[in-house]
Design a protein around this motif. Structure first.
Motif, PDB file in Angstrom:
ATOM      1  N   ILE A   5       0.874  -1.162   0.000  1.00  0.00           N
ATOM      2  CA  ILE A   5       0.000   0.000   0.000  1.00  0.00           C
ATOM      3  C   ILE A   5       0.915   1.216   0.000  1.00  0.00           C
ATOM      4  N   VAL A   6       0.729   2.080  -0.987  1.00  0.00           N
ATOM      5  CA  VAL A   6       1.466   3.341  -1.040  1.00  0.00           C
ATOM      6  C   VAL A   6       0.462   4.421  -0.665  1.00  0.00           C
ATOM      7  N   LYS A  25       0.288  -8.629  10.216  1.00  0.00           N
ATOM      8  CA  LYS A  25       0.861  -9.868  10.767  1.00  0.00           C
ATOM      9  C   LYS A  25       0.110 -11.085  10.229  1.00  0.00           C
ATOM     10  N   ARG A  26      -1.212 -11.013  10.199  1.00  0.00           N
ATOM     11  CA  ARG A  26      -2.014 -12.122   9.681  1.00  0.00           C
ATOM     12  C   ARG A  26      -1.736 -12.380   8.199  1.00  0.00           C
ATOM     13  N   LEU A  27      -1.435 -11.320   7.457  1.00  0.00           N
ATOM     14  CA  LEU A  27      -1.194 -11.451   6.023  1.00  0.00           C
ATOM     15  C   LEU A  27       0.108 -12.178   5.698  1.00  0.00           C
ATOM     16  N   THR A  28       1.028 -12.252   6.653  1.00  0.00           N
ATOM     17  CA  THR A  28       2.335 -12.852   6.369  1.00  0.00           C
ATOM     18  C   THR A  28       2.243 -14.308   5.917  1.00  0.00           C
ATOM     19  N   LYS A  29       1.146 -15.013   6.264  1.00  0.00           N
ATOM     20  CA  LYS A  29       1.043 -16.396   5.794  1.00  0.00           C
ATOM     21  C   LYS A  29       0.547 -16.486   4.352  1.00  0.00           C
ATOM     22  N   PHE A  30       0.130 -15.353   3.788  1.00  0.00           N
ATOM     23  CA  PHE A  30      -0.385 -15.348   2.415  1.00  0.00           C
ATOM     24  C   PHE A  30       0.492 -14.584   1.430  1.00  0.00           C
ATOM     25  N   CYS A  31       1.184 -13.549   1.909  1.00  0.00           N
ATOM     26  CA  CYS A  31       1.926 -12.692   0.984  1.00  0.00           C
ATOM     27  C   CYS A  31       2.992 -11.899   1.739  1.00  0.00           C
ATOM     28  N   LYS A  32       3.843 -11.273   0.952  1.00  0.00           N
ATOM     29  CA  LYS A  32       4.759 -10.274   1.504  1.00  0.00           C
ATOM     30  C   LYS A  32       3.975  -8.962   1.460  1.00  0.00           C
ATOM     31  N   PHE A  33       3.839  -8.310   2.602  1.00  0.00           N
ATOM     32  CA  PHE A  33       3.000  -7.124   2.704  1.00  0.00           C
ATOM     33  C   PHE A  33       3.796  -5.965   3.281  1.00  0.00           C
ATOM     34  N   GLU A  34       3.630  -4.796   2.681  1.00  0.00           N
ATOM     35  CA  GLU A  34       4.293  -3.609   3.230  1.00  0.00           C
ATOM     36  C   GLU A  34       3.455  -2.372   2.959  1.00  0.00           C
ATOM     37  N   ILE A  35       3.661  -1.381   3.806  1.00  0.00           N
ATOM     38  CA  ILE A  35       3.029  -0.077   3.632  1.00  0.00           C
ATOM     39  C   ILE A  35       4.138   0.944   3.464  1.00  0.00           C
ATOM     40  N   GLY A  99      -0.516 -14.173 -13.585  1.00  0.00           N
ATOM     41  CA  GLY A  99       0.831 -13.618 -13.574  1.00  0.00           C
ATOM     42  C   GLY A  99       1.014 -12.261 -12.940  1.00  0.00           C
ATOM     43  N   HIS A 100       0.011 -11.777 -12.254  1.00  0.00           N
ATOM     44  CA  HIS A 100       0.172 -10.493 -11.550  1.00  0.00           C
ATOM     45  C   HIS A 100       0.372 -10.779 -10.064  1.00  0.00           C
ATOM     46  N   SER A 101       1.594 -11.097  -9.695  1.00  0.00           N
ATOM     47  CA  SER A 101       1.860 -11.437  -8.300  1.00  0.00           C
ATOM     48  C   SER A 101       2.380 -10.242  -7.498  1.00  0.00           C
ATOM     49  N   ASP A 102       2.532  -9.108  -8.156  1.00  0.00           N
ATOM     50  CA  ASP A 102       2.967  -7.888  -7.483  1.00  0.00           C
ATOM     51  C   ASP A 102       1.858  -6.850  -7.604  1.00  0.00           C
ATOM     52  N   LEU A 103       1.209  -6.566  -6.470  1.00  0.00           N
ATOM     53  CA  LEU A 103       0.097  -5.625  -6.449  1.00  0.00           C
ATOM     54  C   LEU A 103       0.453  -4.411  -5.602  1.00  0.00           C
ATOM     55  N   LEU A 141      -8.644  -1.094   4.135  1.00  0.00           N
ATOM     56  CA  LEU A 141      -8.052  -1.774   2.975  1.00  0.00           C
ATOM     57  C   LEU A 141      -7.245  -2.995   3.403  1.00  0.00           C
ATOM     58  N   THR A 142      -6.436  -2.849   4.439  1.00  0.00           N
ATOM     59  CA  THR A 142      -5.616  -3.965   4.909  1.00  0.00           C
ATOM     60  C   THR A 142      -6.499  -5.123   5.356  1.00  0.00           C
ATOM     61  N   GLU A 143      -7.591  -4.809   6.048  1.00  0.00           N
ATOM     62  CA  GLU A 143      -8.510  -5.860   6.472  1.00  0.00           C
ATOM     63  C   GLU A 143      -9.173  -6.524   5.268  1.00  0.00           C
ATOM     64  N   GLN A 144      -9.546  -5.762   4.272  1.00  0.00           N
ATOM     65  CA  GLN A 144     -10.202  -6.342   3.096  1.00  0.00           C
ATOM     66  C   GLN A 144      -9.249  -7.216   2.287  1.00  0.00           C
ATOM     67  N   ILE A 145      -7.986  -6.862   2.231  1.00  0.00           N
ATOM     68  CA  ILE A 145      -6.997  -7.723   1.572  1.00  0.00           C
ATOM     69  C   ILE A 145      -6.907  -9.045   2.335  1.00  0.00           C
ATOM     70  N   TYR A 146      -6.817  -8.952   3.657  1.00  0.00           N
ATOM     71  CA  TYR A 146      -6.786 -10.163   4.487  1.00  0.00           C
ATOM     72  C   TYR A 146      -8.060 -10.981   4.287  1.00  0.00           C
ATOM     73  N   ARG A 147      -9.203 -10.331   4.296  1.00  0.00           N
ATOM     74  CA  ARG A 147     -10.488 -11.009   4.102  1.00  0.00           C
ATOM     75  C   ARG A 147     -10.500 -11.725   2.751  1.00  0.00           C
ATOM     76  N   GLY A 148      -9.966 -11.074   1.721  1.00  0.00           N
ATOM     77  CA  GLY A 148      -9.908 -11.698   0.398  1.00  0.00           C
ATOM     78  C   GLY A 148      -9.133 -13.006   0.419  1.00  0.00           C
ATOM     79  N   PHE A 149      -7.996 -12.999   1.081  1.00  0.00           N
ATOM     80  CA  PHE A 149      -7.209 -14.237   1.188  1.00  0.00           C
ATOM     81  C   PHE A 149      -7.953 -15.296   1.993  1.00  0.00           C
ATOM     82  N   MET A 150      -8.629 -14.873   3.046  1.00  0.00           N
ATOM     83  CA  MET A 150      -9.376 -15.829   3.874  1.00  0.00           C
ATOM     84  C   MET A 150     -10.552 -16.426   3.099  1.00  0.00           C
ATOM     85  N   ILE A 151     -11.232 -15.627   2.306  1.00  0.00           N
ATOM     86  CA  ILE A 151     -12.321 -16.151   1.468  1.00  0.00           C
ATOM     87  C   ILE A 151     -11.759 -17.190   0.498  1.00  0.00           C
TER      88      ILE A 151
END
Length: 159
Positions: A5-6, A25-35, A99-103, A141-151
């Motif tokens: 997230i920029v 912290k929860r996102l770390t099991k799904f992706c590399k995440f940074e702000i 092939g879009h693994s960088d968002l 936004l961070t919660e919705q990204i996490y929710r997306g992975f959980m879904i």
């Protein structure tokens, strides 16, 4: 998958920092995440249209500087397309599959995003017509990204 997230400006409220930290912290099991925070442009309360565009342009240059060519960029904008959590989750899955693994997700300053940032974005996303503080939007936004992975993982978290 790499997700960042920029955003414009510093996060000040402790409770928002804690909430974002928990979801990050929860996102770390799904992706590399940074702000990544870029400085906001100092401006007086009352600005002309030209001065507003100048502020957005300066902030936009700072934002674009943090984006990589290969990144699929979402601009958060009121005029963007609204999605349900399930539609967003499917979109994340489809991007990874094709092939879009960088968002990168971009949250502008109080005046919004520059034309250049909007043009650089691959998609515009809206969380509705409500006006929310930009700092709170980071947590949403961070919660919705996490929710997306959980879904996508079939977790009961979404229920």
């Amino acid at each position: 998958m790499n997700i960042k997230i920029v955003c414009v400006g510093k996060l000040k409220e402790k409770y928002l920092k804690q909430g974002i930290s928990e979801y990050a912290k929860r996102l770390t099991k799904f992706c590399k995440f940074e702000i990544i925070e870029v400085p906001d442009e100092k401006a007086p309360e009352k600005l002309s249209s030209a001065e507003m565009e100048g502020v957005k342009t300066k902030e936009g240059i700072r934002i674009i500087d943090k984006l990589k060519d290969k990144e699929y960029v979402y601009a958060l904008a009121i005029e963007g397309q609204e999605r349900s959590s399930e539609e967003f989750a499917q979109e994340l899955a489809n991007l990874a599959t094709y092939g879009h693994s960088d968002l990168a997700f971009v949250i502008g300053g109080s005046l919004g995003l520059s034309k250049a940032v909007m043009q650089r974005s691959n998609a515009q996303i809206s969380f509705g017509r409500f006006t929310l503080p930009h700092q709170l939007m980071r947590m949403v936004l961070t919660e919705q990204i996490y929710r997306g992975f959980m879904i996508n993982a079939g977790s009961p978290y979404h229920k």
